[in-house]
Design a protein around this motif. Sequence first.
Motif, mmCIF file in Angstrom:
data_model
loop_
_atom_site.group_PDB
_atom_site.id
_atom_site.type_symbol
_atom_site.label_atom_id
_atom_site.label_comp_id
_atom_site.label_asym_id
_atom_site.label_seq_id
_atom_site.Cartn_x
_atom_site.Cartn_y
_atom_site.Cartn_z
ATOM 1 N N SER A 24 -60.768 11.982 68.396
ATOM 2 C CA SER A 24 -61.002 13.289 67.790
ATOM 3 C C SER A 24 -60.963 13.212 66.260
ATOM 4 C CB SER A 24 -60.011 14.329 68.316
ATOM 5 O OG SER A 24 -58.710 14.033 67.896
ATOM 6 N N LYS A 25 -60.209 12.269 65.703
ATOM 7 C CA LYS A 25 -60.146 12.098 64.247
ATOM 8 C C LYS A 25 -61.299 11.249 63.708
ATOM 9 C CE LYS A 25 -55.729 10.711 64.366
ATOM 10 N NZ LYS A 25 -54.446 10.178 63.876
ATOM 11 N N SER A 26 -61.927 10.475 64.594
ATOM 12 C CA SER A 26 -62.904 9.478 64.141
ATOM 13 C C SER A 26 -64.240 10.049 63.700
ATOM 14 C CB SER A 26 -63.153 8.459 65.263
ATOM 15 O OG SER A 26 -63.936 9.057 66.307
ATOM 16 N N GLY A 27 -64.619 11.198 64.226
ATOM 17 C CA GLY A 27 -65.937 11.745 63.920
ATOM 18 C C GLY A 27 -67.050 11.087 64.712
ATOM 19 N N LEU A 28 -66.705 10.144 65.579
ATOM 20 C CA LEU A 28 -67.697 9.451 66.406
ATOM 21 C C LEU A 28 -67.952 10.232 67.687
ATOM 22 C CD1 LEU A 28 -66.279 5.809 66.180
ATOM 23 C CD2 LEU A 28 -68.262 6.721 64.947
ATOM 24 N N SER A 29 -69.095 9.974 68.283
ATOM 25 C CA SER A 29 -69.330 10.518 69.620
ATOM 26 C C SER A 29 -68.393 9.795 70.580
ATOM 27 C CB SER A 29 -70.784 10.299 70.041
ATOM 28 O OG SER A 29 -71.014 8.913 70.287
ATOM 29 N N GLN A 30 -68.188 10.389 71.756
ATOM 30 C CA GLN A 30 -67.338 9.737 72.753
ATOM 31 C C GLN A 30 -67.866 8.352 73.098
ATOM 32 O OE1 GLN A 30 -65.914 13.216 75.450
ATOM 33 N NE2 GLN A 30 -65.922 11.399 76.689
ATOM 34 N N ASN A 31 -69.182 8.258 73.300
ATOM 35 C CA ASN A 31 -69.771 6.969 73.674
ATOM 36 C C ASN A 31 -69.584 5.923 72.587
ATOM 37 O OD1 ASN A 31 -70.603 7.765 76.222
ATOM 38 N ND2 ASN A 31 -72.602 8.459 75.512
ATOM 39 N N ALA A 32 -69.793 6.309 71.325
ATOM 40 C CA ALA A 32 -69.629 5.355 70.222
ATOM 41 C C ALA A 32 -68.175 4.905 70.105
ATOM 42 C CB ALA A 32 -70.110 5.986 68.911
ATOM 43 N N TYR A 33 -67.241 5.856 70.200
ATOM 44 C CA TYR A 33 -65.825 5.493 70.123
ATOM 45 C C TYR A 33 -65.454 4.532 71.249
ATOM 46 C CZ TYR A 33 -60.769 5.684 69.944
ATOM 47 O OH TYR A 33 -59.444 5.323 69.869
ATOM 48 N N CYS A 34 -65.919 4.842 72.456
ATOM 49 C CA CYS A 34 -65.598 3.989 73.605
ATOM 50 C C CYS A 34 -66.188 2.596 73.438
ATOM 51 C CB CYS A 34 -66.083 4.640 74.899
ATOM 52 S SG CYS A 34 -65.094 6.070 75.365
ATOM 53 N N ARG A 35 -67.435 2.500 72.942
ATOM 54 C CA ARG A 35 -68.045 1.181 72.704
ATOM 55 C C ARG A 35 -67.204 0.376 71.725
ATOM 56 N NH1 ARG A 35 -72.904 3.786 72.867
ATOM 57 N NH2 ARG A 35 -72.898 4.127 70.611
ATOM 58 N N GLU A 36 -66.777 1.016 70.631
ATOM 59 C CA GLU A 36 -66.006 0.314 69.594
ATOM 60 C C GLU A 36 -64.623 -0.111 70.077
ATOM 61 O OE1 GLU A 36 -65.724 2.334 65.879
ATOM 62 O OE2 GLU A 36 -67.904 2.375 65.593
ATOM 63 N N ASN A 37 -64.091 0.574 71.080
ATOM 64 C CA ASN A 37 -62.725 0.295 71.537
ATOM 65 C C ASN A 37 -62.658 -0.288 72.942
ATOM 66 O OD1 ASN A 37 -60.730 1.451 69.387
ATOM 67 N ND2 ASN A 37 -62.448 2.872 69.485
ATOM 68 N N GLY A 38 -63.806 -0.644 73.499
ATOM 69 C CA GLY A 38 -63.829 -1.289 74.817
ATOM 70 C C GLY A 38 -63.352 -0.379 75.939
ATOM 71 N N LEU A 39 -63.663 0.907 75.819
ATOM 72 C CA LEU A 39 -63.245 1.884 76.829
ATOM 73 C C LEU A 39 -64.451 2.392 77.602
ATOM 74 C CD1 LEU A 39 -60.866 3.998 74.559
ATOM 75 C CD2 LEU A 39 -60.200 2.172 76.131
ATOM 76 N N LYS A 40 -64.203 2.916 78.785
ATOM 77 C CA LYS A 40 -65.259 3.525 79.578
ATOM 78 C C LYS A 40 -65.303 5.018 79.272
ATOM 79 C CE LYS A 40 -64.881 0.195 83.305
ATOM 80 N NZ LYS A 40 -64.591 -0.015 84.725
ATOM 81 N N PRO A 41 -66.485 5.525 78.868
ATOM 82 C CA PRO A 41 -66.586 6.940 78.510
ATOM 83 C C PRO A 41 -66.126 7.890 79.614
ATOM 84 C CG PRO A 41 -68.569 5.770 77.836
ATOM 85 C CD PRO A 41 -67.742 4.824 78.653
ATOM 86 N N ASN A 42 -66.419 7.541 80.870
ATOM 87 C CA ASN A 42 -66.005 8.442 81.958
ATOM 88 C C ASN A 42 -64.480 8.521 82.080
ATOM 89 O OD1 ASN A 42 -65.959 5.777 82.968
ATOM 90 N ND2 ASN A 42 -66.208 6.488 85.072
#
Length: 110
Positions: A24-42
């Motif tokens: 929420s602080k990053s300003g990234l979309s959920q998908n972009a944040y998840c890609r950068e952090n190795g997380l699954k968007p779902n």
Amino acid sequence: MSDRSKEANRKRSQFWKHHIEEWSKSGLSQNAYCRENGLKPNQLTYWKNKFKRQNLPAEFAQVSPVQIAELLNSRKERLLLNIDSGYQIEIPDGFSQITLAQVLQVLRIE
């Protein structure tokens, strides 16, 4: 539920709260944040919705029976103690500190 399972659930919950706050602080979309952090968007969506449904703050402060008694003595009002296991205790003015300590011990809050 075993203590080990409870601890694993607590750690998992903290992990996702941390990532939701960072996203929420990053300003990234959920998908972009998840890609950068190795997380699954779902999974991020699942936990975000779970916390939203619970409508709980990200962290709780642990309060000792002595601190509660001091608060009661200073405010002369009722205190509502919400416990994440679903209990709510209303503590009226003049409630016994000993009884409160026993209740908290039974609920394993201390």
